[in-house]
Design an enzyme around this catalytic site. Structure first.
Site, mmCIF file in Angstrom:
data_model
loop_
_atom_site.group_PDB
_atom_site.id
_atom_site.type_symbol
_atom_site.label_atom_id
_atom_site.label_comp_id
_atom_site.label_asym_id
_atom_site.label_seq_id
_atom_site.Cartn_x
_atom_site.Cartn_y
_atom_site.Cartn_z
ATOM 1 N N TRP A 1 11.684 5.350 -43.671
ATOM 2 C CA TRP A 1 12.742 5.847 -43.285
ATOM 3 C C TRP A 1 12.018 7.482 -42.566
ATOM 4 O O TRP A 1 12.527 8.250 -41.555
ATOM 5 C CB TRP A 1 13.303 6.446 -44.794
ATOM 6 C CG TRP A 1 14.265 5.561 -44.784
ATOM 7 C CD1 TRP A 1 13.717 5.022 -45.582
ATOM 8 C CD2 TRP A 1 15.355 5.013 -44.369
ATOM 9 N NE1 TRP A 1 15.136 4.449 -46.351
ATOM 10 C CE2 TRP A 1 15.862 4.296 -44.869
ATOM 11 C CE3 TRP A 1 15.975 5.574 -42.983
ATOM 12 C CZ2 TRP A 1 17.489 3.629 -44.816
ATOM 13 C CZ3 TRP A 1 17.073 4.613 -42.507
ATOM 14 C CH2 TRP A 1 17.609 3.956 -43.475
ATOM 15 N N ASP B 1 13.631 14.945 -46.483
ATOM 16 C CA ASP B 1 15.022 14.235 -46.337
ATOM 17 C C ASP B 1 15.572 13.772 -47.997
ATOM 18 O O ASP B 1 14.188 12.530 -47.946
ATOM 19 C CB ASP B 1 14.776 12.738 -45.402
ATOM 20 C CG ASP B 1 15.936 11.628 -45.417
ATOM 21 O OD1 ASP B 1 17.057 11.279 -46.332
ATOM 22 O OD2 ASP B 1 15.394 10.553 -44.538
ATOM 23 N N LYS C 1 23.039 6.857 -52.902
ATOM 24 C CA LYS C 1 22.236 6.316 -53.715
ATOM 25 C C LYS C 1 22.532 7.065 -55.162
ATOM 26 O O LYS C 1 22.100 6.666 -56.157
ATOM 27 C CB LYS C 1 20.552 6.436 -53.056
ATOM 28 C CG LYS C 1 20.559 5.637 -52.073
ATOM 29 C CD LYS C 1 20.039 6.095 -51.242
ATOM 30 C CE LYS C 1 19.909 5.059 -49.996
ATOM 31 N NZ LYS C 1 19.581 5.411 -48.327
HETATM 32 C C1 LIG Z 1 19.132 5.103 -47.187
HETATM 33 C C2 LIG Z 1 18.310 6.175 -46.420
HETATM 34 C C3 LIG Z 1 18.819 7.216 -45.523
HETATM 35 C C4 LIG Z 1 19.985 6.797 -44.428
HETATM 36 O O1 LIG Z 1 20.769 6.474 -45.135
HETATM 37 P P1 LIG Z 1 22.606 6.430 -44.005
HETATM 38 O O2 LIG Z 1 23.623 7.197 -44.439
HETATM 39 O O3 LIG Z 1 22.466 4.785 -44.907
HETATM 40 O O4 LIG Z 1 22.443 6.827 -42.680
HETATM 41 C C5 LIG Z 1 18.174 8.009 -44.707
HETATM 42 N N1 LIG Z 1 16.904 8.853 -45.230
HETATM 43 C C6 LIG Z 1 16.423 7.986 -46.931
HETATM 44 C C7 LIG Z 1 15.342 8.331 -47.375
HETATM 45 C C8 LIG Z 1 17.502 7.116 -47.419
HETATM 46 O O5 LIG Z 1 16.951 6.428 -48.342
#
Ligand SMILES: *Cc1c(COP(=O)(O)O)cnc(C)c1O
Length: 360
Positions: free
Chosen positions: A101, A172, A196
């Site tokens: 990511w 993030d 999540k």
């Molecule tokens: C799931 C995830 C994303 C992407 O999220 P989207 O909502 O699908 O764009 C970005 N960064 C991390 C760390 C993730 O786990």
């Protein structure tokens, strides 16, 4: 049969929240209509939105130095929004890279601004590892420092927070927000896709230091503009209203069980049980160095890859679903976010143990 859902995202939500949502699905607050059928600018919705923000502020202890924004675009929306909003003069956006990511975030930013990637992986002998934060080669000249505290796919979590004398720290937290206590003041921008640990997909959250909103940045779509979102109380355009409402239900639930502190203890306990079992077994292994093992996403590998299909089929027959690892790293992955109960972990460990005995 009880089903335990280990999906990495969209992930399971607390049963209590799902039941409450079901109860008020057709009639929210006695209005005779669903929360998803009313105007986001109506009084009851605006009140809900304000209470939702207040609840998140309590949960994470967010001071008035920060705006809390409810936005579209998921995690990746912020991959674009960060360089567009925070680009400054000719300083590069610095990207700490420790997994799939964080590398994805760099790739997106490269379209808009100069980037400087800092690789902190220190893999050895097939083991995933990262350098301690003091050894990261962060340059002086930076528009901002971006990193990903929990690499959802690699199963790597960073427990220390980087520091910089001048550049803002951007995190993030899509896959670990609200999972353990953090000090929001250590950061300047925290963002997360909701699916999540917060609620359904379609919503994302940004917690942004107010002083950052003065940056000119680059020309950008209005819906990715943090300053506009802040000015308009996250209602520049129609927000994902149902997801926002469900996020509030999750926040209230979290407060009712003792907040992030209680959740952290719960999460550590769950992760300990699973990692201890894997480490004590000679049938399964986890490749991540102990100091950076994720509390949320636990990848594990069977001794013999040819048993993977059988493992997944039998797991599913036992109500343990979505355990297949990401195609980039292979093996299995158990995502054990906030909503996963301890019973789910116990059921997984019992199944893994039985499977190991039958297939050794
Ligand atoms: C799931 C995830 C994303 C992407 O999220 P989207 O909502 O699908 O764009 C970005 N960064 C991390 C760390 C993730 O786990």
């Amino acid at each position: 049969m009880t089903v335990y859902n280990f999906c990495a995202g969209p992930a399971m939500l607390p049963v209590e929240v799902m039941k409450k949502a079901q109860q008020e699905f057709l009639d929210w607050q006695g209005l005779g209509v669903s929360v998803m059928e009313i105007s986001h600018r109506s009084k009851p919705y605006l009140e809900m939105a304000a209470q939702c923000e207040a609840s998140l502020r309590r949960l994470m202890n967010i001071s008035d130095d920060f705006e809390v924004l409810f936005m579209h675009g998921g995690g990746r929306g912020h991959f674009s929004a960060v360089p567009l909003n925070l680009h400054q003069d000719d300083a590069p956006g610095v990207y700490i890279e420790n997994g799939i990511w964080s590398v994805g975030a760099t790739k997106e930013a490269e379209k808009f601004t100069q980037t400087h990637a800092v690789n902190i992986r220190a893999d050895q002998d097939g083991q995933f590892d990262i350098l301690p934060v003091e050894q990261w080669q962060i340059p002086e000249n930076a528009s901002y420092i971006h990193y990903c505290p929990n690499e959802t796919i690699d199963g790597i979590e960073i427990f220390d927070v980087p520091k910089h004398p001048s550049a803002p720290i951007v995190a993030d937290m899509s896959s670990n927000i609200l999972s353990r206590e953090i000090n929001v003041d250590d950061f300047d921008l925290i963002y997360a896709g909701a699916q999540k640990n917060i609620g359904p997909s379609g919503l994302s959250i940004a917690i942004v230091r107010k002083s950052l909103l003065e940056r000119k940045g680059l020309p950008r779509p209005a819906i990715l503009d943090y300053a506009i979102a802040a000015q308009q109380q996250s209602m520049y355009n129609t927000p994902p209203t149902f997801a926002w409402y469900l996020a509030f239900e999750v926040f209230k639930y979290l407060e009712s069980i003792g907040g992030v502190k209680a959740m952290e203890a719960h999460n550590k306990n769950k992760a300990d049980i699973l990692y201890n079992y894997i480490d004590g077994s000679n049938f399964y292994s986890n490749k991540v160095a102990k100091h950076c093992r994720s509390l949320m996403n636990v990848p594990f590998w069977l001794k013999d890859d040819s048993l993977n299909e059988k493992f997944l089929t039998e797991a599913e027959q036992n109500g343990l679903v979505a355990l297949e690892g990401h195609r980039f790293v292979g093996g299995m992955r158990a995502s054990i976010y906030n909503a996963m109960p301890i019973e789910g972990i116990n059921a997984l460990v019992s199944f893994m143990d039985k499977f190991a005995q039958e297939n050794s």
